[in-house]
Design a protein around this motif. Sequence first.
Motif, PDB file in Angstrom:
ATOM      1  N   PHE A 241      -7.252  21.394  81.037  1.00 23.62           N
ATOM      2  CA  PHE A 241      -6.004  21.779  80.401  1.00 23.62           C
ATOM      3  C   PHE A 241      -5.629  23.213  80.802  1.00 23.62           C
ATOM      4  O   PHE A 241      -6.458  23.973  81.313  1.00 23.62           O
ATOM      5  N   THR A 242      -4.408  23.574  80.574  1.00 23.44           N
ATOM      6  CA  THR A 242      -3.948  24.935  80.851  1.00 23.44           C
ATOM      7  C   THR A 242      -3.730  25.678  79.543  1.00 23.44           C
ATOM      8  O   THR A 242      -3.705  25.075  78.456  1.00 23.44           O
ATOM      9  N   THR A 243      -3.561  26.977  79.644  1.00 19.47           N
ATOM     10  CA  THR A 243      -3.275  27.750  78.439  1.00 19.47           C
ATOM     11  C   THR A 243      -1.928  27.339  77.837  1.00 19.47           C
ATOM     12  O   THR A 243      -1.724  27.451  76.626  1.00 19.47           O
ATOM     13  N   THR A 244      -1.029  26.840  78.678  1.00 22.97           N
ATOM     14  CA  THR A 244       0.251  26.339  78.173  1.00 22.97           C
ATOM     15  C   THR A 244       0.029  25.143  77.256  1.00 22.97           C
ATOM     16  O   THR A 244       0.688  24.996  76.215  1.00 22.97           O
ATOM     17  N   ASP A 245      -0.911  24.274  77.645  1.00 28.84           N
ATOM     18  CA  ASP A 245      -1.263  23.128  76.791  1.00 28.84           C
ATOM     19  C   ASP A 245      -1.807  23.611  75.439  1.00 28.84           C
ATOM     20  O   ASP A 245      -1.487  23.054  74.387  1.00 28.84           O
ATOM     21  N   LEU A 246      -2.634  24.643  75.497  1.00 31.46           N
ATOM     22  CA  LEU A 246      -3.197  25.185  74.259  1.00 31.46           C
ATOM     23  C   LEU A 246      -2.098  25.764  73.367  1.00 31.46           C
ATOM     24  O   LEU A 246      -2.075  25.523  72.152  1.00 31.46           O
ATOM     25  N   MET A 247      -1.172  26.503  73.969  1.00 31.71           N
ATOM     26  CA  MET A 247      -0.079  27.076  73.191  1.00 31.71           C
ATOM     27  C   MET A 247       0.785  25.976  72.577  1.00 31.71           C
ATOM     28  O   MET A 247       1.266  26.103  71.452  1.00 31.71           O
ATOM     29  N   ARG A 248       0.962  24.884  73.320  1.00 31.59           N
ATOM     30  CA  ARG A 248       1.745  23.762  72.798  1.00 31.59           C
ATOM     31  C   ARG A 248       1.060  23.178  71.550  1.00 31.59           C
ATOM     32  O   ARG A 248       1.717  22.818  70.570  1.00 31.59           O
ATOM     33  N   LYS A 249      -0.271  23.087  71.593  1.00 33.65           N
ATOM     34  CA  LYS A 249      -1.021  22.591  70.434  1.00 33.65           C
ATOM     35  C   LYS A 249      -0.769  23.489  69.208  1.00 33.65           C
ATOM     36  O   LYS A 249      -0.557  23.002  68.092  1.00 33.65           O
ATOM     37  N   LEU A 250      -0.805  24.785  69.433  1.00 32.04           N
ATOM     38  CA  LEU A 250      -0.610  25.718  68.328  1.00 32.04           C
ATOM     39  C   LEU A 250       0.814  25.629  67.781  1.00 32.04           C
ATOM     40  O   LEU A 250       1.030  25.670  66.566  1.00 32.04           O
ATOM     41  N   ILE A 251       1.788  25.517  68.675  1.00 32.14           N
ATOM     42  CA  ILE A 251       3.187  25.419  68.244  1.00 32.14           C
ATOM     43  C   ILE A 251       3.408  24.141  67.438  1.00 32.14           C
ATOM     44  O   ILE A 251       4.088  24.146  66.401  1.00 32.14           O
ATOM     45  N   GLU A 252       2.822  23.034  67.892  1.00 36.01           N
ATOM     46  CA  GLU A 252       2.954  21.775  67.162  1.00 36.01           C
ATOM     47  C   GLU A 252       2.325  21.887  65.773  1.00 36.01           C
ATOM     48  O   GLU A 252       2.881  21.399  64.783  1.00 36.01           O
ATOM     49  N   ALA A 253       1.152  22.536  65.707  1.00 34.67           N
ATOM     50  CA  ALA A 253       0.488  22.706  64.412  1.00 34.67           C
ATOM     51  C   ALA A 253       1.315  23.605  63.502  1.00 34.67           C
ATOM     52  O   ALA A 253       1.429  23.374  62.293  1.00 34.67           O
ATOM     53  N   ASN A 254       1.930  24.643  64.077  1.00 31.31           N
ATOM     54  CA  ASN A 254       2.745  25.557  63.289  1.00 31.31           C
ATOM     55  C   ASN A 254       3.998  24.861  62.767  1.00 31.31           C
ATOM     56  O   ASN A 254       4.399  25.052  61.617  1.00 31.31           O
ATOM     57  N   ASP A 255       4.623  24.032  63.603  1.00 31.53           N
ATOM     58  CA  ASP A 255       5.819  23.306  63.179  1.00 31.53           C
ATOM     59  C   ASP A 255       5.509  22.359  62.025  1.00 31.53           C
ATOM     60  O   ASP A 255       6.363  22.107  61.169  1.00 31.53           O
ATOM     61  N   ALA A 256       4.279  21.856  62.019  1.00 28.14           N
ATOM     62  CA  ALA A 256       3.891  20.928  60.955  1.00 28.14           C
ATOM     63  C   ALA A 256       3.429  21.660  59.687  1.00 28.14           C
ATOM     64  O   ALA A 256       3.156  21.038  58.671  1.00 28.14           O
ATOM     65  N   SER A 257       3.318  22.982  59.774  1.00 26.73           N
ATOM     66  CA  SER A 257       2.838  23.775  58.634  1.00 26.73           C
ATOM     67  C   SER A 257       3.836  24.885  58.336  1.00 26.73           C
ATOM     68  O   SER A 257       3.519  26.073  58.399  1.00 26.73           O
ATOM     69  N   ALA A 258       5.050  24.482  58.027  1.00 24.21           N
ATOM     70  CA  ALA A 258       6.139  25.453  57.864  1.00 24.21           C
ATOM     71  C   ALA A 258       5.939  26.387  56.683  1.00 24.21           C
ATOM     72  O   ALA A 258       6.634  27.391  56.557  1.00 24.21           O
ATOM     73  N   SER A 259       4.967  26.078  55.814  1.00 27.61           N
ATOM     74  CA  SER A 259       4.784  26.899  54.624  1.00 27.61           C
ATOM     75  C   SER A 259       4.018  28.192  54.901  1.00 27.61           C
ATOM     76  O   SER A 259       3.959  29.070  54.050  1.00 27.61           O
ATOM     77  N   ILE A 260       3.410  28.309  56.078  1.00 24.35           N
ATOM     78  CA  ILE A 260       2.631  29.501  56.394  1.00 24.35           C
ATOM     79  C   ILE A 260       3.564  30.687  56.578  1.00 24.35           C
ATOM     80  O   ILE A 260       4.556  30.617  57.293  1.00 24.35           O
ATOM     81  N   CYS A 261       3.246  31.800  55.939  1.00 24.56           N
ATOM     82  CA  CYS A 261       4.070  33.006  56.055  1.00 24.56           C
ATOM     83  C   CYS A 261       3.162  34.189  56.377  1.00 24.56           C
ATOM     84  O   CYS A 261       1.941  34.099  56.308  1.00 24.56           O
ATOM     85  N   MET A 262       3.763  35.311  56.721  1.00 19.29           N
ATOM     86  CA  MET A 262       2.982  36.483  57.092  1.00 19.29           C
ATOM     87  C   MET A 262       2.133  36.982  55.928  1.00 19.29           C
ATOM     88  O   MET A 262       1.038  37.502  56.130  1.00 19.29           O
TER      89      MET A 262
END
Length: 379
Positions: A241-262
């Motif tokens: 896999f590439t680092t782009t694939d890894l970033m995509r995983k994180l973005i997908e997880a973040n989109d599914a967890s919209a409640s997370i805030c700073m």
Amino acid sequence: MLTYDLCWLLGQSADEFWSEKYEKSPALWRGDGRRFNELFGMEDFERYLTISGCSDGAIVLAPPGGTSGRLDPHEVELAWRAGYSVIAADLHKRWPEVITLAADLGAAMCCALAVNAYLSPPEGSAFARHYDAHDVFILQTYGSKHWLVFDPADELPVMHTQNAQLNRDSALALDAELRAGDVLYVPRGHPHVATAGSEGSLHLTVALSPSRWVDLAHALVDVLAQQSVELRRTAHDFTSFTTTDLMRKLIEANDASASICMTELQRYLDRDRVDTALPGGALESLISDHERVGLDTVVQRRRGGPVRWGLRDGRVWLTVCGRRMELPEVAVSALEYLSRTEQFRISNLPDAYSDRAKVTLVRAWLREGIVLRTQVTHD
């Protein structure tokens, strides 16, 4: 009531420090030789040796390689005479006035602080040339110390480095002798070495631990992993896999967890941090008759750490100096007021609350040790 903020430390406005010096270059401020006497002087160091009993971790000898473990005051004195520097460790947890310094300055700079005291013999040096992964302030309390600070070997490093790894070609950025009352700022990544003067030296090293972007990134991954099963699965053959694939995983997880805030990320970073409550009236306040508290009662926020609060499931949580409580969501305005006001009359709480609600809320804070009663009036 004296507040050990950045303006007090520098003896001037902090604007230039933030714009020109912070994370950029070393800086020196001269001060009155008596200004740090109340913090931690030579008599305090001797008193500390007696009170601590030189218990494990309370005293460290430098350079490393000498006697370690539990040391009695006589052994410490012999080591100092033999050329070792003596370090009083973690004073931000052990010495009342330094606890206050760390609390006030940490709140002003929005970061956690750690404070050690270094007692060096004449012409002594605690460590060879090195750089740290944290910024430091040096507060000279006794004697003198000659500092050489060099241009950064590694800009804003995330790890410390030892003498053997340093680039000896770094240009000299600052050459100064600190005397009692002076303050030196050394950004992380700047190699430095210091040697005590003929009368010896005692100084406080204040290490800064702010929340960096890399810390927030680590926290984000950890918090996302708590909510995303995909991030917790085994990464089979991940080299394909590439680092782009890894970033995509994180973005997908973040989109599914919209409640997370700073705020939640900061709470995660602070999960193991325990602020030390400062001495001064706490026990007397806790045993007072809180039923006699009224609108004219003046209280002050417990010193020793910032007010941390946030919303969760229709409730608002609050922590101050390790004291934690939950309140109804309607208490948000009161917590905002508490976080920015050190001392106040109960009647001055936001007008959104009735007089009865104000008194009831402050009585709860008093019972939990979040605020203390005071005789000082302040409107």
